[in-house]
Each structure stands twice: as structure tokens, then as C-alpha cells.
Design an enzyme around this catalytic site. Structure first.
Site, mmCIF file in Angstrom:
data_model
loop_
_atom_site.group_PDB
_atom_site.id
_atom_site.type_symbol
_atom_site.label_atom_id
_atom_site.label_comp_id
_atom_site.label_asym_id
_atom_site.label_seq_id
_atom_site.Cartn_x
_atom_site.Cartn_y
_atom_site.Cartn_z
ATOM 1 N N CYS A 143 26.672 30.590 32.616
ATOM 2 C CA CYS A 143 26.444 31.703 31.672
ATOM 3 C C CYS A 143 25.968 31.223 30.297
ATOM 4 O O CYS A 143 25.491 32.020 29.498
ATOM 5 C CB CYS A 143 27.699 32.532 31.518
ATOM 6 S SG CYS A 143 28.194 33.318 33.060
ATOM 7 N N HIS A 172 27.790 36.700 24.856
ATOM 8 C CA HIS A 172 27.659 36.766 26.313
ATOM 9 C C HIS A 172 28.468 37.962 26.793
ATOM 10 O O HIS A 172 29.582 38.202 26.310
ATOM 11 C CB HIS A 172 28.179 35.469 26.932
ATOM 12 C CG HIS A 172 28.287 35.532 28.421
ATOM 13 N ND1 HIS A 172 27.257 35.986 29.200
ATOM 14 C CD2 HIS A 172 29.305 35.220 29.271
ATOM 15 C CE1 HIS A 172 27.634 35.953 30.466
ATOM 16 N NE2 HIS A 172 28.884 35.486 30.539
ATOM 17 N N ASN A 230 27.877 41.495 34.057
ATOM 18 C CA ASN A 230 27.695 40.109 33.618
ATOM 19 C C ASN A 230 26.454 39.526 34.276
ATOM 20 O O ASN A 230 26.480 39.183 35.451
ATOM 21 C CB ASN A 230 28.942 39.299 34.009
ATOM 22 C CG ASN A 230 28.858 37.851 33.581
ATOM 23 O OD1 ASN A 230 27.808 37.383 33.141
ATOM 24 N ND2 ASN A 230 29.961 37.143 33.710
HETATM 25 O O1 UT7 Z 1 30.738 34.838 32.538
HETATM 26 C C1 UT7 Z 1 31.446 33.670 32.795
HETATM 27 C C2 UT7 Z 1 32.814 33.731 32.281
HETATM 28 N N1 UT7 Z 1 33.596 34.707 32.963
HETATM 29 C C3 UT7 Z 1 34.503 35.384 32.302
HETATM 30 O O2 UT7 Z 1 34.609 35.240 31.118
HETATM 31 C C4 UT7 Z 1 35.444 36.293 33.062
HETATM 32 C C5 UT7 Z 1 36.843 36.064 32.591
HETATM 33 N N2 UT7 Z 1 37.870 36.830 33.268
HETATM 34 C C6 UT7 Z 1 37.944 38.196 33.186
HETATM 35 O O3 UT7 Z 1 37.083 38.850 32.616
HETATM 36 C C7 UT7 Z 1 39.161 38.872 33.765
HETATM 37 O O4 UT7 Z 1 40.137 37.916 34.081
HETATM 38 C C8 UT7 Z 1 38.836 39.709 35.043
HETATM 39 C C9 UT7 Z 1 38.047 40.948 34.633
HETATM 40 C C10 UT7 Z 1 38.077 38.888 36.042
HETATM 41 C C11 UT7 Z 1 40.145 40.186 35.693
HETATM 42 O O5 UT7 Z 1 40.895 40.925 34.762
HETATM 43 P P1 UT7 Z 1 42.454 40.591 34.555
HETATM 44 O O6 UT7 Z 1 42.958 41.554 33.596
HETATM 45 O O7 UT7 Z 1 42.566 39.135 34.206
HETATM 46 O O8 UT7 Z 1 43.052 40.923 35.971
HETATM 47 P P2 UT7 Z 1 43.832 39.949 36.960
HETATM 48 O O9 UT7 Z 1 42.908 38.951 37.571
HETATM 49 O O10 UT7 Z 1 45.049 39.455 36.268
HETATM 50 O O11 UT7 Z 1 44.256 40.967 38.086
HETATM 51 C C12 UT7 Z 1 45.172 42.041 37.824
HETATM 52 C C13 UT7 Z 1 45.367 42.830 39.098
HETATM 53 C C14 UT7 Z 1 45.637 41.955 40.313
HETATM 54 O O12 UT7 Z 1 46.595 42.621 41.111
HETATM 55 P P3 UT7 Z 1 48.123 42.153 41.091
HETATM 56 O O13 UT7 Z 1 48.119 40.704 41.499
HETATM 57 O O14 UT7 Z 1 48.574 42.348 39.676
HETATM 58 O O15 UT7 Z 1 48.756 43.073 42.069
HETATM 59 C C15 UT7 Z 1 44.334 41.920 41.051
HETATM 60 O O16 UT7 Z 1 44.464 41.739 42.439
HETATM 61 O O17 UT7 Z 1 44.157 43.566 39.406
HETATM 62 C C16 UT7 Z 1 43.769 43.281 40.759
HETATM 63 N N3 UT7 Z 1 42.312 43.332 40.844
HETATM 64 C C17 UT7 Z 1 41.633 44.480 41.025
HETATM 65 N N4 UT7 Z 1 42.028 45.749 41.189
HETATM 66 C C18 UT7 Z 1 41.072 46.678 41.344
HETATM 67 C C19 UT7 Z 1 41.431 42.321 40.728
HETATM 68 N N5 UT7 Z 1 40.181 42.781 40.838
HETATM 69 C C20 UT7 Z 1 40.264 44.114 41.018
HETATM 70 C C21 UT7 Z 1 39.317 45.137 41.189
HETATM 71 N N6 UT7 Z 1 39.768 46.397 41.336
HETATM 72 N N7 UT7 Z 1 37.990 44.899 41.180
#
Ligand code: UT7
Length: 310
Positions: A101, A237, A267
Site C-alpha cells: 500500500c 492511504h 482500500n
Molecule cells: O492497507 C494496508 C494496511 N491495512 C490496514 O491498515 C487494515 C488494518 N486493520 C483494520 O482496518 C481492521 O483491523 C479491520 C477492519 C480489518 C477489522 O476491524 P477490527 O475492528 O479490528 O475487527 P476484528 O478483526 O477485531 O474483528 C471483530 C469481529 C470478529 O468477531 P469476534 O471474533 O469478535 O466474534 C470478526 O470475526 O468482527 C468479525 N468480523 C466480521 N464481521 C462481519 C471480521 N470481519 C467481518 C466482516 N463482517 N466482514
């Protein structure tokens, strides 16, 4: 951007997710997806022609083409070479840069050095991706995030306005937190998309992104003896609205001073910063003389920034 739009509601139909979750956790409402047969080179060709027109130059004046991409049309020849051929400028230096990225910021940094050293006069710098081809559409942790698009600028020597400084970094110790599972010399299988899919430890990446972007903002300001109040626009970004907000907060900038495209673009990796820059300029929000801070963070990890007087 490619024409086809996939909304969060569309994604609800084939993946266990909700529009509400995606908007709340990322700020994304929809994303553009390349049509079948539409490639990274097709998109960057269109973006390049617009950048060349905006610069008011003829393509033949360009003496270097640098393209930031993680999703080239082919492994080689580079997409920059394919683009150079389409632009009809044989003989110019042309190469791809892969810093995930952060690729566009890396490409901009290289172009800036070539121009400042006098080795190049006019450099076409692009960022372009067809990331949706590299991801697993059934993996909700990544499929809702990534998207396709392209953006480009033309850089030329001038006393001002211009690039004041660029800063690029990487830390390969975090390679396993965000990336593809297979490549050419690792794990390639001639079946199931070659085994290609993006995997990401989202929460860890999120934390590192916020921390690292905060640090590079400090580094950029310190190197230019500048106070955060002197920045007119943040052009980040576009990975996640929450990450963007954290950087804006650190800079004490209201969100009205931040160019946001993540809601409509998702993204687009290397394409996101030039696309946001384009939107800021073409909408008339960014004015001549404004101070712009560009920043990016991506797989590798890689990160970078550029301070630009527009
Ligand atoms: O561009 C390169 C760099 N990339 C980034 O900067 C991305 C960085 N990371 C992020 O933006 C965030 O971590 C995400 C958007 C990817 C995820 O958000 P989060 O608030 O960190 O969520 P999480 O991974 O902690 O997941 C929370 C919950 C999980 O369920 P449990 O374990 O709490 O039951 C996931 O399984 O949300 C669940 N989950 C979803 N639910 C509905 C994960 N993806 C989804 C989804 N829809 N698409």
C-alpha cells in the site's frame, strides 16, 4: 476507477457480513471492481493520460515511468513497460515498485530523487491495483476491504511548488501479518487462482498502522522544521476511516481537512493516495500553495510520507 461498483449490501448476499459492520469498522460503503479482462495496465493507462493532460505536457516529454503496484498484469514484463508502450514513449526508463500500500509514496520518493539530482526531467508516477483478483472473495476479513483503481501524477523540476521531502521505511519482521500466501517462488499451484489470496491479521495491522503513521508524521514535520498547524491537507492511504481519524487527531486536523475516499473506493492499496490527491485537486478543495501531507502504510510492513507544497 473501474466502472463496476460492489456495495456492502451486494456483499451481504454472498458473505457472512453486514453493511452496518463494514461501515462501522472501516468507513467503507462500496468499492470499485475491475471488469473481467480489465487489468491494472488498463486503469493506469487511463489515469496516466489524465495526469499528462492535467500537466499540460506531451507524453513524449516524459523520460521515466515509475509504477507502484502489488498486482501487476504479469510478473514481467513490468506493468510500467506495458504502460510505456501504450503511451508510445519507447526508450524511457520504466519500472514497477512493490511496497504494497506504500508503493505510490515509494515511487514518488524515487521520482523526487531523480528529478532533484537532474537525472530525469519529467517523471510519470502511478499507483494502480487489481487487488480484488488477489483476494479470497469468501474471506470476510479481507474481501470487504480491498478494491481496484489507479491514479497518476507527473513530476517535473521546479523551485516551487513541489515536493519538500519524502520519507520511506520498511520492517520485514512483520511480513507475516499482511500479504499473499503464495508467490512465484513460494507455494505456487496451477489451480484455484494459483492458491493466491490475501491474508491479514487485521487487529495487529491496525495497531501498527496507527502507531507508525503517527511516528512518520512527527518525522516529516521535524525534518521540515514545521508545526502541524502548517499542514493544510492530509491525504492519507485509505485503508480504514478509524486509522485515518487517528492520524488526523494526532495532527489536530478537523476531518474537513482530510481527503476521504475510503467510503466509495475501499482500500485500493497503491492507488489510494493518488486517487485521493486527484479528488482533492479536481474538486477544487485543494488550492495552489496549500501544504499537503501524504502518507501510507502497508504490507511488508512498509510506510512512507511526502510533504508537498501544491
Ligand atoms: O492497507 C494496508 C494496511 N491495512 C490496514 O491498515 C487494515 C488494518 N486493520 C483494520 O482496518 C481492521 O483491523 C479491520 C477492519 C480489518 C477489522 O476491524 P477490527 O475492528 O479490528 O475487527 P476484528 O478483526 O477485531 O474483528 C471483530 C469481529 C470478529 O468477531 P469476534 O471474533 O469478535 O466474534 C470478526 O470475526 O468482527 C468479525 N468480523 C466480521 N464481521 C462481519 C471480521 N470481519 C467481518 C466482516 N463482517 N466482514
Amino acid at each position: 476507477m473501474p466502472e463496476k461498483i460492489v456495495t456492502n449490501k451486494d456483499m451481504e448476499k454472498f458473505i457472512d457480513t453486514t453493511d452496518e459492520w463494514i461501515q462501522e469498522r472501516t468507513g467503507i460503503k462500496q468499492r470499485h471492481v475491475a471488469a473481467e479482462g480489465e487489468t491494472t495496465c488498463d486503469m493506469i493507462e487511463r489515469a496516466s493520460l489524465r495526469a499528462i493532460a492535467a500537466a499540460g505536457i506531451d507524453a513524449t516529454e516524459i523520460d521515466m515511468v515509475i509504477l507502484g503496484t502489488t498486482t501487476p498484469d504479469l510478473i514481467f514484463p513490468s506493468t510500467a513497460c506495458l504502460l510505456q508502450e501504450r503511451l508510445g514513449i519507447p526508450g524511457t526508463a520504466a519500472f514497477d515498485i512493490n511496497a504494497a500500500c506504500s508503493s505510490f509514496i515509494y515511487a514518488l520518493s524515487i521520482a523526487d530523487q531523480y528529478i532533484k539530482s537532474g537525472m530525469a526531467k519529467k517523471v510519470l508516477v502511478g499507483g494502480a491495483e487489481t487487488l480484488t483478483r488477489a483476494m479470497d472473495w469468501n474471506d470476510r476479513t479481507t474481501a470487504v476491504l480491498f478494491a481496484d483503481g489507479a491514479g497518476a501524477v507527473v513530476l517535473e523540476a521546479a523551485t516551487e511548488p513541489g515536493v519538500l521531502s519524502t520519507h520511506i521505511h520498511a520492517d520485514g519482521r512483520y511480513a507475516d501479518l499482511l500479504g499473499t500466501d503464495v508467490g512465484v517462488s513460494v507455494g505456487f499451484k496451477n489451480e484455484h487462482n494459483g492458491g493466491l489470496k490475501i491474508s491479514m491479521k487485521g487487529r495487529d495491522v491496525f495497531k501498527m498502522a496507527v502507531r507508525t503513521l503517527g511516528k512518520i508524521v512527527d518525522e516529516t514535520l521535524a525534518d521540515n522544521n514545521m508545526d502541524k498547524s502548517e499542514i493544510d491537507w492530509l491525504i492519507p492511504h485509505q485503508a480504514n476511516l478509524r486509522i485515518i481519524s487517528a492520524t488526523a487527531k494526532k495532527l489536530e486536523m478537523p476531518m474537513e481537512k482530510v481527503i476521504i475516499t475510503v467510503d466509495r473506493h475501499g482500500n485500493t492499496s497503491a492507488a489510494s493516495v493518488p486517487l485521493a490527491l486527484d479528488e482533492g485537486i479536481r474538486s477544487g478543495r485543494i488550492k495552489r500553495g496549500d501544504m499537503l501531507l501524504l502518507e501510507a502504510f502497508g504490507g511488508g510492513f512498509t510506510w512512507g510520507s511526502a510533504l508537498i507544497r501544491y
